[in-house]
Each structure stands twice: as C-alpha cells, then as structure tokens.
Design a protein around this motif. Structure first.
Motif, PDB file in Angstrom:
ATOM      1  N   LYS A  50      -3.717   7.696  -5.824  1.00 24.56           N
ATOM      2  CA  LYS A  50      -2.360   8.043  -5.420  1.00 24.56           C
ATOM      3  C   LYS A  50      -1.459   6.813  -5.550  1.00 24.56           C
ATOM      4  O   LYS A  50      -1.936   5.677  -5.535  1.00 24.56           O
ATOM      5  CB  LYS A  50      -2.336   8.536  -3.959  1.00 24.56           C
ATOM      6  CG  LYS A  50      -3.069   9.844  -3.719  1.00 24.56           C
ATOM      7  CD  LYS A  50      -2.298  11.035  -4.260  1.00 24.56           C
ATOM      8  CE  LYS A  50      -2.960  12.360  -3.890  1.00 24.56           C
ATOM      9  NZ  LYS A  50      -2.209  13.515  -4.389  1.00 24.56           N
ATOM     10  N   SER A  51      -0.180   7.044  -5.644  1.00 22.91           N
ATOM     11  CA  SER A  51       0.752   5.924  -5.802  1.00 22.91           C
ATOM     12  C   SER A  51       1.156   5.306  -4.466  1.00 22.91           C
ATOM     13  O   SER A  51       1.538   4.139  -4.409  1.00 22.91           O
ATOM     14  CB  SER A  51       2.007   6.385  -6.553  1.00 22.91           C
ATOM     15  OG  SER A  51       2.643   7.449  -5.842  1.00 22.91           O
ATOM     16  N   LYS A  52       1.060   6.095  -3.377  1.00 21.50           N
ATOM     17  CA  LYS A  52       1.455   5.603  -2.051  1.00 21.50           C
ATOM     18  C   LYS A  52       0.405   5.978  -1.016  1.00 21.50           C
ATOM     19  O   LYS A  52      -0.264   7.008  -1.144  1.00 21.50           O
ATOM     20  CB  LYS A  52       2.808   6.191  -1.648  1.00 21.50           C
ATOM     21  CG  LYS A  52       3.966   5.748  -2.522  1.00 21.50           C
ATOM     22  CD  LYS A  52       5.275   6.357  -2.031  1.00 21.50           C
ATOM     23  CE  LYS A  52       6.441   5.903  -2.895  1.00 21.50           C
ATOM     24  NZ  LYS A  52       7.734   6.491  -2.427  1.00 21.50           N
ATOM     25  N   PRO A  53       0.265   5.175   0.045  1.00 24.27           N
ATOM     26  CA  PRO A  53      -0.699   5.510   1.107  1.00 24.27           C
ATOM     27  C   PRO A  53      -0.275   6.764   1.854  1.00 24.27           C
ATOM     28  O   PRO A  53       0.921   6.975   2.108  1.00 24.27           O
ATOM     29  CB  PRO A  53      -0.647   4.284   2.038  1.00 24.27           C
ATOM     30  CG  PRO A  53      -0.019   3.197   1.235  1.00 24.27           C
ATOM     31  CD  PRO A  53       0.924   3.871   0.287  1.00 24.27           C
ATOM     32  N   PRO A  54      -1.232   7.622   2.234  1.00 24.19           N
ATOM     33  CA  PRO A  54      -0.889   8.799   3.045  1.00 24.19           C
ATOM     34  C   PRO A  54      -0.506   8.377   4.462  1.00 24.19           C
ATOM     35  O   PRO A  54      -0.930   7.333   4.952  1.00 24.19           O
ATOM     36  CB  PRO A  54      -2.178   9.615   3.039  1.00 24.19           C
ATOM     37  CG  PRO A  54      -3.264   8.615   2.792  1.00 24.19           C
ATOM     38  CD  PRO A  54      -2.669   7.561   1.924  1.00 24.19           C
ATOM     39  N   CYS A 201      -1.855  -6.637  -1.751  1.00 22.32           N
ATOM     40  CA  CYS A 201      -1.346  -7.078  -3.051  1.00 22.32           C
ATOM     41  C   CYS A 201      -0.946  -8.551  -3.011  1.00 22.32           C
ATOM     42  O   CYS A 201      -1.170  -9.294  -3.966  1.00 22.32           O
ATOM     43  CB  CYS A 201      -0.161  -6.209  -3.467  1.00 22.32           C
ATOM     44  SG  CYS A 201      -0.574  -4.457  -3.701  1.00 22.32           S
ATOM     45  N   GLU A 202      -0.375  -8.969  -1.889  1.00 23.74           N
ATOM     46  CA  GLU A 202       0.043 -10.366  -1.735  1.00 23.74           C
ATOM     47  C   GLU A 202      -1.157 -11.310  -1.789  1.00 23.74           C
ATOM     48  O   GLU A 202      -1.057 -12.442  -2.278  1.00 23.74           O
ATOM     49  CB  GLU A 202       0.784 -10.530  -0.398  1.00 23.74           C
ATOM     50  CG  GLU A 202       1.368 -11.899  -0.169  1.00 23.74           C
ATOM     51  CD  GLU A 202       2.089 -11.993   1.169  1.00 23.74           C
ATOM     52  OE1 GLU A 202       2.149 -13.091   1.732  1.00 23.74           O
ATOM     53  OE2 GLU A 202       2.585 -10.940   1.644  1.00 23.74           O
ATOM     54  N   VAL A 226      -8.615   8.511  -0.563  1.00 27.27           N
ATOM     55  CA  VAL A 226      -7.518   8.224  -1.487  1.00 27.27           C
ATOM     56  C   VAL A 226      -7.509   6.730  -1.777  1.00 27.27           C
ATOM     57  O   VAL A 226      -7.710   5.916  -0.869  1.00 27.27           O
ATOM     58  CB  VAL A 226      -6.163   8.657  -0.878  1.00 27.27           C
ATOM     59  CG1 VAL A 226      -5.002   8.165  -1.714  1.00 27.27           C
ATOM     60  CG2 VAL A 226      -6.107  10.175  -0.716  1.00 27.27           C
ATOM     61  N   LYS A 227      -7.315   6.354  -3.041  1.00 27.96           N
ATOM     62  CA  LYS A 227      -7.196   4.941  -3.391  1.00 27.96           C
ATOM     63  C   LYS A 227      -5.782   4.643  -3.875  1.00 27.96           C
ATOM     64  O   LYS A 227      -5.184   5.424  -4.614  1.00 27.96           O
ATOM     65  CB  LYS A 227      -8.225   4.542  -4.458  1.00 27.96           C
ATOM     66  CG  LYS A 227      -8.150   5.324  -5.750  1.00 27.96           C
ATOM     67  CD  LYS A 227      -9.297   4.929  -6.683  1.00 27.96           C
ATOM     68  CE  LYS A 227      -9.295   5.778  -7.961  1.00 27.96           C
ATOM     69  NZ  LYS A 227     -10.451   5.489  -8.844  1.00 27.96           N
ATOM     70  N   ILE A 228      -5.254   3.507  -3.417  1.00 28.90           N
ATOM     71  CA  ILE A 228      -3.934   3.047  -3.821  1.00 28.90           C
ATOM     72  C   ILE A 228      -4.108   1.629  -4.342  1.00 28.90           C
ATOM     73  O   ILE A 228      -4.585   0.743  -3.627  1.00 28.90           O
ATOM     74  CB  ILE A 228      -2.926   3.072  -2.653  1.00 28.90           C
ATOM     75  CG1 ILE A 228      -2.953   4.440  -1.955  1.00 28.90           C
ATOM     76  CG2 ILE A 228      -1.518   2.785  -3.158  1.00 28.90           C
ATOM     77  CD1 ILE A 228      -3.845   4.517  -0.745  1.00 28.90           C
ATOM     78  N   LYS A 229      -3.743   1.404  -5.592  1.00 33.01           N
ATOM     79  CA  LYS A 229      -4.025   0.130  -6.247  1.00 33.01           C
ATOM     80  C   LYS A 229      -2.790  -0.760  -6.329  1.00 33.01           C
ATOM     81  O   LYS A 229      -1.676  -0.283  -6.522  1.00 33.01           O
ATOM     82  CB  LYS A 229      -4.570   0.374  -7.660  1.00 33.01           C
ATOM     83  CG  LYS A 229      -5.907   1.094  -7.704  1.00 33.01           C
ATOM     84  CD  LYS A 229      -6.394   1.224  -9.142  1.00 33.01           C
ATOM     85  CE  LYS A 229      -7.758   1.877  -9.228  1.00 33.01           C
ATOM     86  NZ  LYS A 229      -8.226   1.981 -10.628  1.00 33.01           N
ATOM     87  N   CYS A 230      -3.044  -2.071  -6.207  1.00 26.52           N
ATOM     88  CA  CYS A 230      -1.984  -3.059  -6.449  1.00 26.52           C
ATOM     89  C   CYS A 230      -1.781  -3.230  -7.948  1.00 26.52           C
ATOM     90  O   CYS A 230      -0.666  -3.214  -8.453  1.00 26.52           O
ATOM     91  CB  CYS A 230      -2.374  -4.408  -5.846  1.00 26.52           C
ATOM     92  SG  CYS A 230      -2.653  -4.375  -4.065  1.00 26.52           S
TER      93      CYS A 230
END
Length: 346
Positions: A50-54, A201-202, A226-230
């Motif tokens: 997914k593009s954003k965290p749930p 991400c930082e 769900v995975k959200i990647k940097c």
C-alpha cells in the motif's frame, strides 16, 4: 529372624491396573484441551503493498525486514528451518538452529525473517546474500539472525485461528524483547503510522509493516498484513545484459522484465549497485544462460539475451511514463527456494 517385605498388591495381582495416585481431584470446570497435530509446513501470510499506512486502533506496526522469509519448526525430532517455498535450509543457518534448540518450548513454529544487520542495525539484503555465498551458493551463514514476528504453533496447539494479539503475547514470552541472540523479537511499535513511516525512511530503513490486531493467521496476500515502503524494492526477471569494457565483470547494464499475465514485459535496465564479487558471480551465471531468443521484446542494440532463469531484487525510486524503472539499483539475486514473487504489471 526378620520378616520378608510384604509384596505390593499391584505386583501380586496382575488383573489390577498399575496407576499412580492423583495428588488431588481434577477441577471439573477445567476443560481437557485436545492437542492439534503439528503442520509439516504452513504457507506464509504475505503483506499487501500500500502507499500509505492504514489508520485505526486495530492496526499495529513493525519494521519491515529485508531478508529471507523463514519458518523455524521446533519438533520432538529436532529443528527444521524452511524457506517460503518450503525448502529445508536448516543446514544453512546453524546459529539460528542452535538458538532454536535453547528456546523454552517443546514444540513450536515461529514465523520470521533471516537478516544480516549493518553497523546501524539495519537489515542488508546484499550482506545476507554474501554470507550465504550468493545465489545458488552452498555456504552456511553464521552472520544471519532470525527476527521472529509470529507464533503459529505452540506446545501442541495450532494458533492460526487465534487473534494476532494472543499469538504475539505467547511469542513475547518465548522470545523476550530486547534480546541480542540469534533469534530476536521483531518488536511491535506503538506509534502513528505516518510518523513511524517518516522516521523509518529518515533512518534508511526499507519501510514498515502494519498488521490487524484481531485477525487470525491466514496464508496468502489477503490484506490483514500491509507493507508500506520508503524505497521501492521488487523482484524482476533478468532477460539479458549489455557489455561494457569499463564496468565490473563487463556488465554495463542488466535488462529486466516484469510479468503481465503469462508474458514478460521489458521494464528497463539497471547499471548500478554491483560490487566486484557479485558482478563476477552474476557474469558467470549469465554466460551459462545465453540464448538467441529474447524472453521479452527488447529493442536494445548489442543486447545479449539470456534465458529467464534469474530473478534480481531491484531497488528503484519510481516509474517513467512509458513503464520503465527510474533510478534503479541492483541488490542481489533471489534464491529459487525463496519463491520470490516477480513484479506483476496490472
């Protein structure tokens, strides 16, 4: 004259059953819990991209680890370590096997990821590959550790129908937080999903995983995880390469393809991320797969085509308007036994 000892009644009468005396009567309100047979293998639960965290109280978060998905089976006969594709890799992770033998449990199945950490504590897929001798290598990794994030079977009980919260509670008793051994807990992080992703991400991490607290463990990619990647990182098929007189091992650029239905579609190339060791190993494998028939339509002058047998893990920033990878970097080859999923163009 002393008398001979009196025989015990149980030894005297063969018709009487031999039973020990109970210490106290069993509480009739306590159920007799049946034991579940231990599964020989469990298909893993996979995370949906997914593009954003749930959002919501029913979601918890963990760091996304970049390694090989494994299940550790602690059985009465010994330890088995299985890859995502069901291949037995017990011999390749001796340190993890030894750590599993010391866990205070009679039987269990732990779900997790084998990783090699860098100096900052981040998982590094390239280092894991090197520790195993590269794709198709036979080396044993003494550097890899197992980050456990789920418990599927515990002392005779199948936990897959239990909620994640319960499974995690039992796992944390078995693998305490903050450990420094070869089996460690992948800790849940209480935080806002957006803030945690920004922090991950930082710090140069690959991303985060969100899991539904109330969900049972279900094999496949159904959306409870769900995975959200940097940074985007996916698997692509190598369909050819371009030579270079100045690049390592003469590989100027790998030509990559993704799946679209039953076909392979060219999605561009990658010319960075190689080091002297993995480039020479890769060139040797490519030379053994050269073919005159391209597996995907590639219009590159001077391209050398190879049979679509090798799957590369590629890090990239975005896609171009014409469906090619942008700012791609080579991370390593996936193992066949890892059952890696090639990127699917919807």
């Amino acid at each position: 004259m002393t008398k001979p000892p009196k025989p015990k009644p149980l030894l005297q009468d063969a018709d009487k059953p031999v039973r020990s005396r109970p210490r106290k009567p069993r509480d009739p309100t306590q159920p007799n819990l049946p034991l579940d047979p231990m599964p020989a293998r469990i298909e893993p639960c996979l995370a949906l991209l997914k593009s954003k965290p749930p959002k919501g109280d029913d979601w918890v978060y963990e760091i996304k680890w970049d390694g090989y998905r494994l299940s550790v089976h602690i059985e009465p006969r010994g330890i088995r370590i299985l890859t995502r594709g069901g291949h037995d890799w017990t011999h390749r992770f001796p340190a993890i096997k030894l750590a599993a033998m010391w866990l205070p449990v009679g039987s269990a199945i732990l779900d997790g990821e084998a990783v090699v950490l860098d100096e900052q504590g981040r998982s590094d897929f390239g280092r894991l590959q090197q520790s195993l001798g590269g794709r198709g290598g036979k080396k044993r990794s003494s550097d890899a550790i197992f980050m456990a994030f789920d418990l599927l079977y515990f002392d005779g009980h199948d936990l897959r129908n239990s909620e994640l919260d319960m499974r995690r509670h039992l796992l944390e008793d078995l693998v305490p937080a903050g450990g420094e051994g070869d089996i460690r807990l992948s800790e849940e992080i209480e935080a806002d999903g957006d803030q945690l992703l920004a922090s991950a991400c930082e710090h140069g991490l690959e991303g985060i995983i969100a899991k539904r607290r109330s969900a049972p463990y279900t094999s496949g990619r159904l959306g409870d995880w769900v995975k959200i990647k940097c940074v985007q990182s996916d698997s692509f098929v190598i369909v050819g390469y371009e030579r270079s007189t100045v690049a390592l091992a003469g590989i100027g650029r790998l030509l990559l393809a993704a799946r679209k239905g039953k076909k392979l579609v060219y999605v561009g190339g990658v010319g960075t991320g190689f080091n002297e060791r993995n480039a020479s190993e890769l060139r040797e494998k490519l030379d053994g797969l050269v073919t005159s028939t391209p597996a995907a339509a590639v219009n590159r002058k001077g391209a050398i085509f190879v049979k679509p047998k090798l799957i590369a893990e590629i890090e990239y920033r975005a896609w171009t308007d014409d469906g090619k990878l942008r700012h791609a970097s080579y991370k390593g080859l996936r193992e066949v036994q890892d059952n890696a999923t090639v990127y699917d163009l919807e």
